[in-house]
Structure formats: C-alpha cells, structure tokens
Design an enzyme around this catalytic site. Structure first.
Site, PDB file in Angstrom:
ATOM      1  CB  CYS A 163      40.013  17.182  59.964  1.00 52.18           C
ATOM      2  SG  CYS A 163      40.373  15.788  58.864  1.00 52.18           S
ATOM      3  CB  CYS A 172      35.902  15.270  56.362  1.00 48.42           C
ATOM      4  SG  CYS A 172      36.480  14.192  57.685  1.00 48.42           S
ATOM      5  CG  ASP A 200      30.459  57.107  38.594  1.00 50.22           C
ATOM      6  OD1 ASP A 200      30.840  57.821  37.664  1.00 50.22           O
ATOM      7  OD2 ASP A 200      29.281  57.067  39.001  1.00 50.22           O
ATOM      8  CG  ASP A 252      25.720  55.196  40.756  1.00 53.65           C
ATOM      9  OD1 ASP A 252      26.572  55.408  39.864  1.00 53.65           O
ATOM     10  OD2 ASP A 252      24.816  55.999  41.037  1.00 53.65           O
ATOM     11  CG  ASP A 309      29.774  53.662  37.056  1.00 57.20           C
ATOM     12  OD1 ASP A 309      30.510  54.478  36.476  1.00 57.20           O
ATOM     13  OD2 ASP A 309      28.863  54.000  37.840  1.00 57.20           O
TER      14      ASP A 309
END
Length: 722
Positions: free
Chosen positions: A15, A18, A414, A614, A618
């Site tokens: 569970c 643990c 952008d 990209d 940016d």
C-alpha cells in the site's frame, strides 16, 4: 562517485504506506539527495552522491523489500511476489470451495452443508499461515521500520478471526466459529491485489507498451546473406532489412530501397511518411509499405524512442503535488484505523453485550479500511495520463508539470515557429544603397546570420545557400539574443543585421510607409535591417505562414475557457496581423526576451499562464510561466527549460497537452474523492454491522479496482480531430 539519478524496480509494497516508509528510510541515508517512491508503478527514483546502486538495494532490502536497478533497455523485470501468481489465487479458490458451499446453504437457512469444524480449522490454518504468511512478514517488516501498512490490518484482522474461532471451538460452545471469514478475507484481498497488479502491468504501464513497439528479432546482413538475430545482439553499423509490416528495431539511415513508415509513437501524428535512401528511420516505427535496408546509427536508450522512454521513466518517478495529501493520510492511516477498531469493539460490546458481534464489527473495520485506494488515486491517473500524452506526441517531464498544465486558464504563444511555421521566406529586399545588388546584400546578411539560430536567421542563410551565394568570413561575431548579430567582414566593414533599433536605423519609416502603399505585405512582414559601419544599406521583408491547425486550436482553447495571447519579438503590426487572422485578443509585439518574461509575470497576476515557445529568446518567459511547452523542433535550451516537449511540428500538440492534463487532473480528483468517501462510508457501515468481515474484504478489494478502472478511462482519450 558523482551525483547520479537511478530508477529502481521495487517489489513487496502492499500500500501507499510502504512507499512512504521506503522514502523515509532512504531520505535519512547519507549521500541520498532525494528519494521518491511511486506505489502505482512500483518504482523509486533516487538521486544520490557517492552511493552505489548495490548499497541502495541493500537499504531497501533491510527495510523489508526487494529492489533492482532498471537497466538501460528499460525492461520491466518482475522480481517475484505471491500476489502476482495466478496459481495462488486458484489454490485459494479451491481451498475456499467447501466454505462457499456451506455459505450458500446458510443463505437458504441450512447449516448442514458447512464442513465439520475440524475440516474448517485445517483449511483455515493452511490459508492463514500458508498463503497469509506474506501478510505477517509484511506487517513485521513494516512495524520494525516504524510505520504500519495494510499488511498490519490484514494480519491483525484475520488473526483475530482465526484465534477467536479456535477459542470458541476448543473452549466455548464450539458452534459460533468464523473460520470461513478469515479464509474469505485472505482470498478476496489476494484476488484484489492480483487484479490490481495485472491491471497496472497490462493497461497502465506505458513503458511496457512502448517496449512492445520493438521487434524481438531482426534480419541482419552478414556478407551477402541475411541472418535472423536478437535485437539485443545488434551493433552500431549493422545493416538491417525492413519489410512491409515490420517494426524498425533501431534508429538508422536508409541505404537502399523505399518504404512508407508510421512514426505516430513519437509524434502523435498517424500520417504516413515516405522514406528513401539517406532518410532517417526511427526505432518503433512500422513499415506500412515497401521495403528497405537501413544501417543502425543508435540503439537502446540512445534512440528517439529511448528518449521518450527515459522521459516517461523520469515522470513515473516523480510525484504530483496533489498526491502529498494522500501521502500524509497514508502515513497515519493504519494506526488511526486500529484505534477506531478498538473504539468500535468497546462501543458495540457495551451496546450489544455480545462479545462475538462486537469483535466481528471491529474486525470488519480493520478489513474494510483501505490505504491502497488512497495510494493509487494519484499515481495511476498520472501513469494513464502520461501514456496518453506520449501517444499524442506530448512528453511531460514530471507529474507536477502535468498537474500544472491541467489547471491553466491562459496559453501564451510565441509567434514564430509556434503559431506560424517558423520557416519564413524572403519576400522582398529593399536597397537603400543602390550600389549593392540584392544578392550581395543577401550574402552579407547570411554571413552574419549563420552565427544566430533564430528562424529568421536560418531562413536568410538557407536562401543564400539556395542561390549558391558564397558567404564571407566574419570575425568578432556577437549574437545578441532577440536583437541581432554584429561582426566584421574584411573589405566590407562592421556589419549589423537585426532589428531597426539594433542597427541604429533612422529615417526609414517614410520609406517603409511608401513600400506598404505599393505592396501591403510590408506592413505585416518581419523586417530585418542590414547596416555597414552604422549606415543602413537594405531592409529585408520576410513573411511566414500560419500553422495549418492554428485557427482550430485557438477555437478549441477558447471553448475550454482558456484565454490566448501572443508574445512576439516582431513589431506590433506583424503580431496584430497574425492575431487578427486567428481572432486573438491579447497581442503584445516588439518584446525583447526580458520584456516577454515581464509580460508573463504581469499576466500571472490574473491568469495561470502556459508559455509555448521554440527559441532561446523564449526561455526567460517560459521559466517565468506557470508551466511551459517547447516545440519539438525548437532549440535544446528551450526544451530544457520547458515542462513538456511537443514532439510534433503542429501547435495542435499544445492543445493535446492541456486537454490531456486537464482530464488527468479531473480523474485524480475523482479518485481521491472516491478513496476518501469509500473509507468513510466503509468504516461507518462496518462499525454498525452492515458489513461482515467477508463483505468488508470484498469491498476493500473492489476499492482499488474501482480507482484503477476510473484511471483506465483516460486511455480512451483520442484527440485526433484536427
């Protein structure tokens, strides 16, 4: 040893408690920087300095669990546990069969079909201390480590039933025994764990599904013949044969032949791609038609598929912020349930004056309480969401990134390379210095622009190459991100290529207005200025095309109540032109990288902002945003800064990232709500006798299965309507 991060497969967790315990054990060890354990995927992601993998495995073993490093091929090896063995469930079912017959008889008012008590005792003892031994071991290891897990509840509850039944049989009336309850509890819980493991492995483990994209064997050229070899024996430089229907084994380059492949596993785009000599093929692709020979250039984790798997593995090893609540509850869950069970026993005994009824209700409380559902609620949804995102060409770096992406209410783009294709072409060159020709200006500009990586610069360089214009040698080149490039060309002078402000352009506006009057594309074109020794000699008009899915993406985002903004380094008129065509209201042009970051900071006062970019320019804005997406063909710097990488070329993937994250976050909240309500209602019903221990065990098993089933609904997401 240097600091390194390693993933481990962990076996034996029952569970979430643990997982919490292993984290606590490891995080206390010297040299361990951070340890995160994912109960759902049964993995640990550990950052350590000067600690070997063997030492980490030994620490985990002392905590009561088994661990094994996940190797470079990302194979998901099972370490072996009884809960994963179907034969155990079958054996338990056979041993419980006499009790099933007896209980069916009791339902119609007859006890005659129940086996003799001595037979019940033998069967229950085999189950309790044979098949149930792992619960005792798990409970002992857990308590020894200072934290109680689900095994404590199961071992305690079934032991109480078995001991009380033994007492009644030997020293009391000998009739009111509950051996069938202890057997059924262990059967149902074992069945529930088996189904849970199987579901996670077969349906939620996207790592295993990605591994299935690779063939086990492949035809390798040896001399003039072809030999069938295992994929594990391949080497860089081997020439392989790919035929229609085959899966490509490695990244490679086609040396002979023509074929059509599908690379949807990496880009999320199912369109067919024609491949011929000299083209690159990617591991995991399927050859839809044709055949070819290809030479291996990368294998295993070094392939594009390996990158995806590494990213997915790292994401599985992370933990969403929303999971912290469940972790805190799981840490105190079992002790709290034991206390509640004791209070239930005392209250019912005082109320009913019936020891066995009070005891069975207390046992039912122990059995019905389920920390598993709480522990699974977040990670199984994350696993499912990550897998769906990967199949749609979106790679989230970690669980918090997916969580953040699902809560945004503004997406800032952008312009160049995102909303537009990022491959602008030269539309026109206006000469201020009539002694120069257009090709001469292009050669000078391209010589400088080859030192930059902005899409405008790349297009100028490519245009010069297409015309076979010889470039100059530039000395002292300096690229100022978002502004331009300056350098010295022998025999020409100090050349500047970039924005009007960068080249100190003056008195060009009137000329530009005249050009706009003649050809209106100048108004929306990106203008690149060229100056020699601070004298303007030319300006270049560059235009770009919109992404084919841009309009549809904007409409879908607005339908989802997500505002859209453009943050562009291009002049305001260029940004306005694109925004007008797409129907975007928030438009900000003429921004430097610093200005973009400031604008994002300003927008964050009203919105949770996702930034899509990209390029290097940016990255400040992407870091400032609540969450950021990098286009797959963007710069390495941008991808490094982003929370997710959009593997495809289209911004449709930005919508995919948001939509999948939103649905995953919703699924997590549903799971957590169900898990909390289940435990509250289940414990309440058990406390007043509505649930017997047998029904409680069945309900406990179903709780985890229900959470898994809800998470599996995410696998049905298909966002291909562009």
């Amino acid at each position: 040893m240097a600091t390194h991060e390693q993933s481990f497969k962990i076996d034996g967790m029952s569970c979430a408690a643990c997982a919490t315990r292993i984290e606590k054990v490891l995080n206390k060890k010297a040299g361990v920087t951070q340890a995160l354990v994912n109960f759902a995927s049964e993995t640990a992601s550990i950052q350590a300095d000067g600690v070997s993998d063997e030492q980490i495995c030994e620490w985990i073993k002392k905590a009561g669990y088994q661990a094994k490093p996940i190797n470079d091929n990302h194979t998901d090896e099972t370490l072996g546990t009884a809960t994963k063995a179907p034969w155990e469930i079958l054996a338990l079912a056979v041993l419980s069969l006499p009790f099933w017959v007896g209980m069916l008889g009791m339902m119609v008012g007859s006890h005659a079909l129940m086996p003799p008590i001595w037979v019940q005792f033998i069967l229950a003892t085999i189950v309790q201390f044979g098949f149930g031994w792992r619960f005792y071991k798990g409970a002992y290891d857990s308590l020894k480590g200072g934290l109680a897990n689900m095994d404590v509840l199961v071992a305690l509850g079934t032991s109480v039933i078995w001991l009380y039944s033994l007492y009644v049989w030997q020293w009391a009336d000998g009739h009111h025994v509950y051996f069938e309850a202890s057997v059924m509890v262990i059967l149902f819980i074992s069945l529930g764990k088996f189904l849970e493991m199987r579901t996670k492995k077969q349906s939620l483990d996207s790592m295993a599904l990605l591994m299935e994209l690779l063939p086990s064997t492949v035809s390798v050229k040896v001399g003039d013949s072809w030999k069938e070899r295992s994929i594990d024996t391949l080497n860089i430089g081997d020439v392989l044969l790919g035929r229609m229907g085959d899966k490509i084994a490695v990244d490679g380059t086609i040396t002979k032949g023509v074929g059509i492949t599908n690379e949807a596993h990496l880009t999320g785009e199912s369109r067919a791609i024609t491949k011929q000599q000299g083209d690159t093929v990617l591991a995991g692709s399927v050859i839809m038609d044709g055949s070819f020979e290809y030479q291996a250039t990368a294998m295993g984790r070094d392939t594009a598929l390996g990158d995806v798997m590494s990213a997915l593995q790292a994401a599985y090893g992370s933990k969403a912020n929303i999971a912290r609540l469940a972790d805190k509850v799981a840490g105190v869950f079992v002790p709290a349930v034991v206390v509640i069970a004791l209070l239930v026993f005392v209250a019912n005994y005082l109320w009913l004056s019936q020891f066995d009824a009070a005891l069975m209700r207390a046992v039912a409380v122990l059995v019905v309480a389920c920390p598993c559902a709480l522990g699974l609620a977040t990670p199984v949804a994350i696993m499912a969401g990550m897998g769906v995102a990967t199949s749609h060409g979106v790679q989230f770096k970690d669980a918090p990134s997916l969580e953040l992406a699902g809560s945004i209410d503004m997406m800032a783009f952008d312009k160049t390379g995102t909303l537009t294709l990022g491959k602008p072409s030269i539309r026109s060159i206006h000469l201020f210095d009539k002694s120069k020709t257009g090709d001469e200006v292009l050669g000078i500009a391209a010589s400088l622009e080859q030192h930059a990586n902005h899409p405008l610069a790349t297009s100028i360089v490519q245009a010069a190459k297409d015309k076979a214009i010889e470039l100059y040698t530039v000395t002292h080149a300096n690229n100022l991100v978002g502004q331009g490039v300056v350098g010295e060309i022998m025999g020409v002078g100090v050349v500047k290529v970039g924005s009007p402000k960068f080249v100190n352009a003056k008195d060009f506006e009137q000329v530009l207005e005249g050009l706009i009057t003649q050809e209106n594309f100048w108004d929306s074109a990106s203008i690149v200025m060229v100056a020699i020794n601070d004298t303007l000699i030319a300006m270049i008009a560059m235009t770009d095309e919109l992404d084919q899915h841009a309009k549809a993406v904007i409409k879908k985002l607005e339908a989802e109540q997500v505002s859209v903004a453009i943050l562009s380094g291009d002049k305001q008129s260029v940004a306005d032109d694109v925004a007008g065509e797409l129907g975007i209201m928030h438009v900000f042009g003429g921004l430097s990288p610093t200005d973009k970051a400031k604008k994002v900071a300003s927008l964050k006062q009203q919105y949770r902002v996702a930034m899509i970019g990209d390029g290097v320019n940016d990255t400040p804005a992407m870091k400032m945003a609540s969450v950021s997406f990098a286009m797959g063909e963007g710069t390495d710097v941008a991808k490094h800064s982003a929370n997710a990488i959009l593997a495809g070329k289209s911004i449709a993937h930005a919508y995919y990232a948001y939509k999948i994250a939103k649905l995953t976050l919703k699924n997590i909240k549903q799971n957590l709500f169900f898990a909390f309500i289940y435990n509250i209602v289940g414990i309440g019903f058990a406390a007043v006798g509505v649930l017997t221990p047998i029904y409680a065990a069945a309900m406990m098993a179903l709780s985890s299965i229900s959470v898994l089933a809800n998470a599996l609904r995410l696998k049905r997401i298909k966002l291909n309507d562009f």
